[in-house]
Design a protein around this motif. Structure first.
Motif, PDB file in Angstrom:
ATOM      1  N   GLN A   1       0.707  -0.892  -0.097  1.00 42.12           N
ATOM      2  CA  GLN A   1       0.064   0.199   0.163  1.00 42.12           C
ATOM      3  C   GLN A   1       0.768   1.275  -0.086  1.00 42.12           C
ATOM      4  O   GLN A   1       0.134   2.438   0.596  1.00 42.12           O
ATOM      5  CB  GLN A   1      -0.778  -0.374   1.069  1.00 42.12           C
ATOM      6  N   GLU A   2       2.175   1.426  -0.304  1.00 38.40           N
ATOM      7  CA  GLU A   2       2.921   2.422  -0.318  1.00 38.40           C
ATOM      8  C   GLU A   2       4.037   2.146  -1.436  1.00 38.40           C
ATOM      9  O   GLU A   2       3.961   1.366  -2.109  1.00 38.40           O
ATOM     10  CB  GLU A   2       4.194   2.706   0.979  1.00 38.40           C
ATOM     11  N   GLU A   3       4.735   3.265  -1.967  1.00 32.22           N
ATOM     12  CA  GLU A   3       5.774   3.422  -2.308  1.00 32.22           C
ATOM     13  C   GLU A   3       6.792   2.353  -2.314  1.00 32.22           C
ATOM     14  O   GLU A   3       7.185   3.183  -0.825  1.00 32.22           O
ATOM     15  CB  GLU A   3       5.681   4.948  -3.240  1.00 32.22           C
ATOM     16  N   SER A   4       7.647   1.607  -2.839  1.00 31.19           N
ATOM     17  CA  SER A   4       8.759   1.592  -2.404  1.00 31.19           C
ATOM     18  C   SER A   4       9.887   0.702  -3.744  1.00 31.19           C
ATOM     19  O   SER A   4       9.383   1.106  -5.085  1.00 31.19           O
ATOM     20  CB  SER A   4       9.195   0.114  -1.574  1.00 31.19           C
ATOM     21  N   GLU A   5      10.545   0.687  -3.159  1.00 30.42           N
ATOM     22  CA  GLU A   5      11.607   0.714  -4.290  1.00 30.42           C
ATOM     23  C   GLU A   5      11.433  -0.852  -4.919  1.00 30.42           C
ATOM     24  O   GLU A   5      11.440  -1.272  -6.933  1.00 30.42           O
ATOM     25  CB  GLU A   5      13.252   0.248  -4.045  1.00 30.42           C
ATOM     26  N   ILE A   6      10.778  -2.021  -4.669  1.00 24.59           N
ATOM     27  CA  ILE A   6       9.682  -2.802  -5.377  1.00 24.59           C
ATOM     28  C   ILE A   6       8.748  -2.912  -4.837  1.00 24.59           C
ATOM     29  O   ILE A   6       8.494  -2.474  -4.063  1.00 24.59           O
ATOM     30  CB  ILE A   6      11.227  -4.415  -4.422  1.00 24.59           C
ATOM     31  N   ASP A   7       8.170  -3.018  -6.400  1.00 19.27           N
ATOM     32  CA  ASP A   7       7.325  -3.168  -6.477  1.00 19.27           C
ATOM     33  C   ASP A   7       6.117  -4.659  -5.833  1.00 19.27           C
ATOM     34  O   ASP A   7       5.989  -5.278  -7.224  1.00 19.27           O
ATOM     35  CB  ASP A   7       6.692  -2.968  -7.647  1.00 19.27           C
ATOM     36  N   PHE A   8       5.872  -4.063  -4.531  1.00 23.61           N
ATOM     37  CA  PHE A   8       5.124  -5.277  -3.985  1.00 23.61           C
ATOM     38  C   PHE A   8       3.463  -5.702  -4.229  1.00 23.61           C
ATOM     39  O   PHE A   8       2.925  -6.501  -3.987  1.00 23.61           O
ATOM     40  CB  PHE A   8       5.101  -4.704  -2.647  1.00 23.61           C
ATOM     41  N   ARG A   9       3.068  -4.777  -5.563  1.00 26.10           N
ATOM     42  CA  ARG A   9       2.075  -4.834  -6.080  1.00 26.10           C
ATOM     43  C   ARG A   9       2.012  -6.164  -7.007  1.00 26.10           C
ATOM     44  O   ARG A   9       0.690  -6.274  -7.694  1.00 26.10           O
ATOM     45  CB  ARG A   9       1.188  -3.593  -6.776  1.00 26.10           C
ATOM     46  N   ASN A  10       3.351  -6.435  -7.551  1.00 26.58           N
ATOM     47  CA  ASN A  10       3.877  -7.354  -8.770  1.00 26.58           C
ATOM     48  C   ASN A  10       3.950  -8.493  -7.586  1.00 26.58           C
ATOM     49  O   ASN A  10       5.214  -9.748  -7.867  1.00 26.58           O
ATOM     50  CB  ASN A  10       4.870  -7.119  -9.566  1.00 26.58           C
ATOM     51  N   VAL A  11       3.353  -8.989  -6.995  1.00 32.31           N
ATOM     52  CA  VAL A  11       3.724 -10.269  -5.813  1.00 32.31           C
ATOM     53  C   VAL A  11       2.937 -11.417  -6.575  1.00 32.31           C
ATOM     54  O   VAL A  11       1.441 -10.541  -6.526  1.00 32.31           O
ATOM     55  CB  VAL A  11       3.596  -9.695  -4.969  1.00 32.31           C
ATOM     56  N   LEU A  12       3.073 -12.345  -6.765  1.00 32.67           N
ATOM     57  CA  LEU A  12       1.969 -13.594  -5.669  1.00 32.67           C
ATOM     58  C   LEU A  12       2.514 -14.769  -5.243  1.00 32.67           C
ATOM     59  O   LEU A  12       3.086 -14.864  -5.175  1.00 32.67           O
ATOM     60  CB  LEU A  12       2.333 -14.280  -7.850  1.00 32.67           C
ATOM     61  N   LEU A  13       0.964 -14.225  -4.392  1.00 37.12           N
ATOM     62  CA  LEU A  13       1.472 -14.975  -3.574  1.00 37.12           C
ATOM     63  C   LEU A  13       0.421 -16.420  -3.715  1.00 37.12           C
ATOM     64  O   LEU A  13      -0.503 -16.736  -4.118  1.00 37.12           O
ATOM     65  CB  LEU A  13      -0.448 -14.141  -2.311  1.00 37.12           C
ATOM     66  N   ILE A  14       1.155 -17.415  -3.281  1.00 40.14           N
ATOM     67  CA  ILE A  14       1.540 -18.150  -3.622  1.00 40.14           C
ATOM     68  C   ILE A  14       0.231 -19.616  -2.229  1.00 40.14           C
ATOM     69  O   ILE A  14       1.152 -19.889  -1.182  1.00 40.14           O
ATOM     70  CB  ILE A  14       2.325 -19.562  -3.729  1.00 40.14           C
ATOM     71  N   PRO A  15      -0.956 -19.760  -2.437  1.00 43.85           N
ATOM     72  CA  PRO A  15      -0.736 -20.317  -1.429  1.00 43.85           C
ATOM     73  C   PRO A  15      -0.216 -22.313  -0.240  1.00 43.85           C
ATOM     74  O   PRO A  15       0.010 -22.489  -1.525  1.00 43.85           O
ATOM     75  CB  PRO A  15      -2.971 -21.290  -1.112  1.00 43.85           C
ATOM     76  N   PRO A  16      -0.687 -22.630   0.086  1.00 40.70           N
ATOM     77  CA  PRO A  16      -0.153 -24.095   0.453  1.00 40.70           C
ATOM     78  C   PRO A  16      -0.626 -25.042  -0.089  1.00 40.70           C
ATOM     79  O   PRO A  16      -2.036 -24.453  -0.104  1.00 40.70           O
ATOM     80  CB  PRO A  16      -0.185 -24.095   2.035  1.00 40.70           C
ATOM     81  N   VAL A  17      -0.156 -25.780  -0.721  1.00 33.12           N
ATOM     82  CA  VAL A  17      -0.670 -27.204  -1.585  1.00 33.12           C
ATOM     83  C   VAL A  17       0.097 -28.372  -1.186  1.00 33.12           C
ATOM     84  O   VAL A  17       1.153 -28.574  -0.874  1.00 33.12           O
ATOM     85  CB  VAL A  17      -0.379 -27.095  -2.472  1.00 33.12           C
ATOM     86  N   PRO A  18      -0.535 -29.198  -1.061  1.00 38.86           N
ATOM     87  CA  PRO A  18       0.247 -30.708  -0.401  1.00 38.86           C
ATOM     88  C   PRO A  18       1.757 -30.929  -1.552  1.00 38.86           C
ATOM     89  O   PRO A  18       1.439 -30.780  -3.023  1.00 38.86           O
ATOM     90  CB  PRO A  18      -0.911 -32.175  -0.678  1.00 38.86           C
ATOM     91  N   MET A  19       2.309 -31.764  -0.608  1.00 40.34           N
ATOM     92  CA  MET A  19       3.287 -31.873  -1.661  1.00 40.34           C
ATOM     93  C   MET A  19       3.285 -33.305  -1.864  1.00 40.34           C
ATOM     94  O   MET A  19       3.680 -34.246  -0.394  1.00 40.34           O
ATOM     95  CB  MET A  19       4.878 -31.754  -0.364  1.00 40.34           C
ATOM     96  N   GLY A  20       4.556 -33.619  -3.238  1.00 47.06           N
ATOM     97  CA  GLY A  20       4.637 -35.459  -3.293  1.00 47.06           C
ATOM     98  C   GLY A  20       5.833 -35.126  -3.434  1.00 47.06           C
ATOM     99  O   GLY A  20       6.590 -34.732  -3.948  1.00 47.06           O
ATOM    100  N   GLN A  21       6.164 -36.265  -4.118  1.00 48.30           N
ATOM    101  CA  GLN A  21       7.513 -36.953  -4.266  1.00 48.30           C
ATOM    102  C   GLN A  21       8.473 -35.455  -5.554  1.00 48.30           C
ATOM    103  O   GLN A  21       9.339 -35.832  -5.567  1.00 48.30           O
ATOM    104  CB  GLN A  21       7.913 -38.725  -5.048  1.00 48.30           C
ATOM    105  N   GLY A  22       6.653 -35.116  -6.104  1.00 53.86           N
ATOM    106  CA  GLY A  22       7.839 -34.252  -7.605  1.00 53.86           C
ATOM    107  C   GLY A  22       7.677 -33.258  -7.253  1.00 53.86           C
ATOM    108  O   GLY A  22       8.218 -32.237  -7.903  1.00 53.86           O
ATOM    109  N   GLY A  23       7.167 -32.253  -5.509  1.00 53.03           N
ATOM    110  CA  GLY A  23       6.729 -31.440  -5.370  1.00 53.03           C
ATOM    111  C   GLY A  23       5.541 -31.042  -5.611  1.00 53.03           C
ATOM    112  O   GLY A  23       4.750 -31.758  -5.003  1.00 53.03           O
ATOM    113  N   PRO A  24       5.002 -29.602  -6.107  1.00 50.82           N
ATOM    114  CA  PRO A  24       4.042 -29.234  -5.419  1.00 50.82           C
ATOM    115  C   PRO A  24       3.092 -30.283  -6.088  1.00 50.82           C
ATOM    116  O   PRO A  24       3.513 -30.073  -7.568  1.00 50.82           O
ATOM    117  CB  PRO A  24       3.366 -27.976  -5.115  1.00 50.82           C
TER     118      PRO A  24
END
Length: 262
Positions: free
Chosen positions: A218-241
């Motif tokens: 919600q504020e100006e910064s060197e990194i544009d935190f609006r261009n962030v993708l939040l990834i919810p937790p997902v179950p893990m298998g042997q090959g990854g998410p």
């Protein structure tokens, strides 16, 4: 959407608990399994109560409930009763992180450089070193000391995702940020195995508190935190998410890949 989970009655009304017989608390859980463990405990003590796990959107409850303050008025009534209930204030809302991610965050903040180097080189800690690292994480972590309302979010600086360009807009790169440390590590390992030029690249792991992240959005910064993708937790298998879940997993009712809406 980022799903969070809570115990409700059959009508979807939240179950307010009194963990210390004084404070009225309503719990949201990042982990459906932790929510289910609370459900099992409550049903074990109150077999006649018709309770279930309900999923909520974190983005929709963040400001209106979790950060609305204790002056927000709610109606409380006994479980299963048909009365109008009693209007009251002072209910405390707690968002509970997965205990594994909480410990992972503490260890990232407190692990000795020598121990980190051992793990990076593919080695392992002795049982004594591991116990010492856990004790240090439990007692000396500068952040994430509480078991609720301090939600760790993990990222690797070198990771980016390409955002689909819409008409009239340029394609943008998004920084993925994970609620699950295990998911992030699994995704990084997949990336490393698929890119022949990535051999030997050292991941720059960073860590933030969710409240801090939302404030930066919600504020100006060197990194544009609006261009962030939040990834919810997902179950893990042997090959990854994995995108599949078992029938017993309450997350199955939330559909497929659900991404951040904060």
């Amino acid at each position: 959407h980022i799903p969070v989970f809570a115990v409700t009655d059959s009508k979807g009304q939240g179950v307010v608990l009194k963990p210390d017989n004084e404070t009225s608390v309503f719990y949201f859980f990042m982990s459906p399994m932790m929510a289910n463990a609370t459900l099992q405990t409550l049903q074990g003590a109150n077999e006649e109560m018709d309770l279930k796990i309900a999923a909520f959107s974190l983005g929709k409850i963040w400001f209106s409930i979790l950060n609305a303050g204790k002056d927000k008025e709610v109606t409380l009534k006994a479980p299963g009763s048909e009365g109008e209930g009693e209007a009251t204030t002072g209910v405390e809302y707690r968002l509970v992180p997965d205990t594994r991610d909480l410990m992972g965050a503490r260890m990232l903040l407190t692990m000795d450089p020598s121990d980190s180097e051992k793990l990076k080189d593919g080695g392992s800690l002795t049982p004594e070193d591991a116990q010492a690292a856990i004790k240090k994480a439990m007692t000396e972590s500068p952040k994430f000391k509480d078991t609720y309302n301090e939600i760790p979010v993990f990222m690797i600086a070198q990771m980016r995702m390409q955002k689909q360009a819409t008409k009239g807009e340029e394609a943008a790169q998004l920084l993925p940020m994970y609620f699950s440390l295990q998911n992030m590590v699994g995704t990084w390992q997949q990336f490393m195995s698929q890119d022949p030029n990535a051999s030997g690249v050292e991941p720059a792991i960073n860590l933030m508190d969710l409240h801090e992240l939302v404030a930066k959005m919600q504020e100006e910064s060197e990194i544009d935190f609006r261009n962030v993708l939040l990834i919810p937790p997902v179950p893990m298998g042997q090959g990854g998410p994995e995108s599949t879940v078992t029938e017993e997993d309450p997350m199955s009712s939330m559909g497929g890949d659900t991404l951040g809406d904060l």
